[in-house]
Structures are given as structure tokens and as C-alpha cells.
Design a protein around this motif. Structure first.
Motif, PDB file in Angstrom:
ATOM      1  N   UNK A   1       0.839  -1.206   0.000  1.00 40.66           N
ATOM      2  CA  UNK A   1       0.000   0.000   0.000  1.00 40.66           C
ATOM      3  C   UNK A   1       0.872   1.254   0.000  1.00 40.66           C
ATOM      4  N   UNK A   2       1.909   1.257   0.819  1.00 36.83           N
ATOM      5  CA  UNK A   2       2.809   2.408   0.880  1.00 36.83           C
ATOM      6  C   UNK A   2       3.533   2.611  -0.449  1.00 36.83           C
ATOM      7  N   UNK A   3       3.972   1.514  -1.069  1.00 39.75           N
ATOM      8  CA  UNK A   3       4.661   1.633  -2.356  1.00 39.75           C
ATOM      9  C   UNK A   3       3.721   2.159  -3.447  1.00 39.75           C
ATOM     10  N   UNK A   4       2.489   1.661  -3.483  1.00 44.65           N
ATOM     11  CA  UNK A   4       1.518   2.180  -4.457  1.00 44.65           C
ATOM     12  C   UNK A   4       1.241   3.665  -4.198  1.00 44.65           C
ATOM     13  N   UNK A   5       1.119   4.028  -2.933  1.00 44.38           N
ATOM     14  CA  UNK A   5       0.873   5.428  -2.574  1.00 44.38           C
ATOM     15  C   UNK A   5       2.016   6.315  -3.064  1.00 44.38           C
ATOM     16  N   UNK A   6       3.262   5.908  -2.799  1.00 45.02           N
ATOM     17  CA  UNK A   6       4.414   6.707  -3.235  1.00 45.02           C
ATOM     18  C   UNK A   6       4.492   6.798  -4.758  1.00 45.02           C
ATOM     19  N   UNK A   7       4.186   5.706  -5.440  1.00 41.92           N
ATOM     20  CA  UNK A   7       4.181   5.736  -6.907  1.00 41.92           C
ATOM     21  C   UNK A   7       3.109   6.707  -7.406  1.00 41.92           C
ATOM     22  N   UNK A   8       1.951   6.711  -6.762  1.00 36.71           N
ATOM     23  CA  UNK A   8       0.888   7.640  -7.133  1.00 36.71           C
ATOM     24  C   UNK A   8       1.293   9.092  -6.928  1.00 36.71           C
ATOM     25  N   UNK A   9       1.988   9.374  -5.819  1.00 39.11           N
ATOM     26  CA  UNK A   9       2.462  10.745  -5.576  1.00 39.11           C
ATOM     27  C   UNK A   9       3.447  11.177  -6.659  1.00 39.11           C
ATOM     28  N   UNK A  10       4.341  10.264  -7.069  1.00 39.83           N
ATOM     29  CA  UNK A  10       5.291  10.583  -8.137  1.00 39.83           C
ATOM     30  C   UNK A  10       4.550  10.848  -9.449  1.00 39.83           C
ATOM     31  N   UNK A  11       3.532  10.046  -9.737  1.00 40.92           N
ATOM     32  CA  UNK A  11       2.755  10.248 -10.964  1.00 40.92           C
ATOM     33  C   UNK A  11       2.004  11.585 -10.928  1.00 40.92           C
ATOM     34  N   UNK A  12       1.523  11.985  -9.753  1.00 45.69           N
ATOM     35  CA  UNK A  12       0.885  13.297  -9.645  1.00 45.69           C
ATOM     36  C   UNK A  12       1.887  14.407  -9.957  1.00 45.69           C
ATOM     37  N   UNK A  13       3.107  14.277  -9.428  1.00 43.50           N
ATOM     38  CA  UNK A  13       4.145  15.269  -9.716  1.00 43.50           C
ATOM     39  C   UNK A  13       4.497  15.311 -11.198  1.00 43.50           C
ATOM     40  N   UNK A  14       4.356  14.174 -11.861  1.00 40.08           N
ATOM     41  CA  UNK A  14       4.625  14.118 -13.304  1.00 40.08           C
ATOM     42  C   UNK A  14       3.437  14.611 -14.124  1.00 40.08           C
ATOM     43  N   UNK A  15       2.368  15.025 -13.435  1.00 37.38           N
ATOM     44  CA  UNK A  15       1.136  15.478 -14.086  1.00 37.38           C
ATOM     45  C   UNK A  15       0.496  14.365 -14.912  1.00 37.38           C
TER      46      UNK A  15
END
Length: 170
Positions: A26-40
Motif C-alpha cells: 500500500x505504501x509503495x503504491x501510494x508513493x508511486x501515485x504521488x510521483x505520478x501526480x508530480x509528473x502530471x
């Protein structure tokens, strides 16, 4: 360069999350999602936040909030008819995040009250056992006398707290 590092981080987090029996998926998916948000890339981010929620037994406020952000950004890029639907979903997740935050506050208050109650009960028990121990010592030292509270106090004050008893100067 930053975008390349973010994309690499998102990919690494996603790969880590997809490992079998990963307790931190869950934490890894969350961090990947945050990175994708930063990538727009809000669509990818929303998918990753959904996976984070599915992998977590207790989704956090941050998960729900970021899913709402990703859905809102997705809505901004959609046609007006699809945007209204996406905004409604984003609002639902924002409300869920708020409700979760309130439930955490309620749980924390209940835990605090329980801790205070347990501490006061422990203090009362300690005082009762302290008094019971003093009475048992009194009965050993003065077997024929009834152990009243006053008699116990006089004995202990005389044995341990009397300045005259331990004055070696005179």
C-alpha cells in the motif's frame, strides 16, 4: 532531469508494490501515485491510489485526499460532461477523507480517556496495595495490636521519618 527521476521512482515503487507477499504494498503504491501526480499524470496516479487503498486494511487520510486530487486533475482535462462526473467522484473521496479524519480524532480522544482512566485506576490500586503492605508489616511488628490507620502511620513515621531517631550528633 527531475521528470526522469520521478518517472523512474514511480516505476520502482510500482514494481516493489507488485512483489508477492509485500507487507508494504500500500505504501509503495501510494508513493508511486504521488510521483505520478508530480509528473502530471493524474489518471495513472488515480489508479495507483486505488491500488494503495485496496492493498491497505486501513486507508489513510492522505490516500483518500490524493486520490481526490488525481481525480480532480483528471476532471480538469476532460470534456464538461465527463468532468462533472469526475468532480463528483473527487468530492466523494474528499468527504471520505474528512470522515476518516474525524473518526481518527474520535478514536484518539477515546484512547486518551481510556489511558487517563487506567492511570487513575493504577494509582488507586498502588495506593491500596501500599497501605495493605504497611498493615501487613505492622501486624508482624506488633502482633497483638489492631492495625488502625493512625497506629500504622505512627509506627512508620517513627521508624523511617523521625529526625530524632537517626540523629547521630548528640
Amino acid at each position: 532531469a527531475r521528470a526522469g527521476r520521478l518517472a523512474e521512482a514511480a516505476d520502482l515503487y510500482r514494481q516493489a508494490a507488485e512483489q508477492p507477499d509485500n507487507p508494504h504494498a500500500a505504501l509503495h503504491f501510494f508513493n508511486a501515485g504521488c510521483a505520478k501526480l508530480d509528473l502530471n499524470e493524474p489518471e495513472s496516479a488515480a489508479d495507483l491510489f486505488r491500488k494503495a487503498g485496496a492493498a491497505s486494511p486501513d486507508p489513510t487520510l492522505a490516500w483518500a485526499y490524493n486520490l481526490g486530487v488525481a481525480l480532480q486533475r483528471t476532471a480538469d482535462a476532460l470534456s464538461p460532461t465527463n468532468a462533472a462526473s469526475a468532480r463528483a467522484i473527487a468530492q466523494k473521496y474528499a468527504e471520505a477523507a474528512h470522515a476518516y479524519q474525524e473518526s481518527l480524532a474520535t478514536r484518539n480522544e477515546a484512547a486518551r480517556n481510556m489511558t487517563l482512566t487506567n492511570l487513575s485506576l493504577a494509582a488507586a490500586r498502588a495506593e491500596a496495595s501500599r497501605q495493605a503492605a504497611r498493615i501487613a508489616i505492622y501486624r508482624m511488628m506488633r502482633p497483638g495490636e489492631p492495625p488502625t490507620e493512625e497506629a500504622v502511620e505512627i509506627l512508620f513515621n517513627g521508624l523511617f521519618y523521625s529526625d530524632d531517631r537517626y540523629d547521630l550528633s548528640g
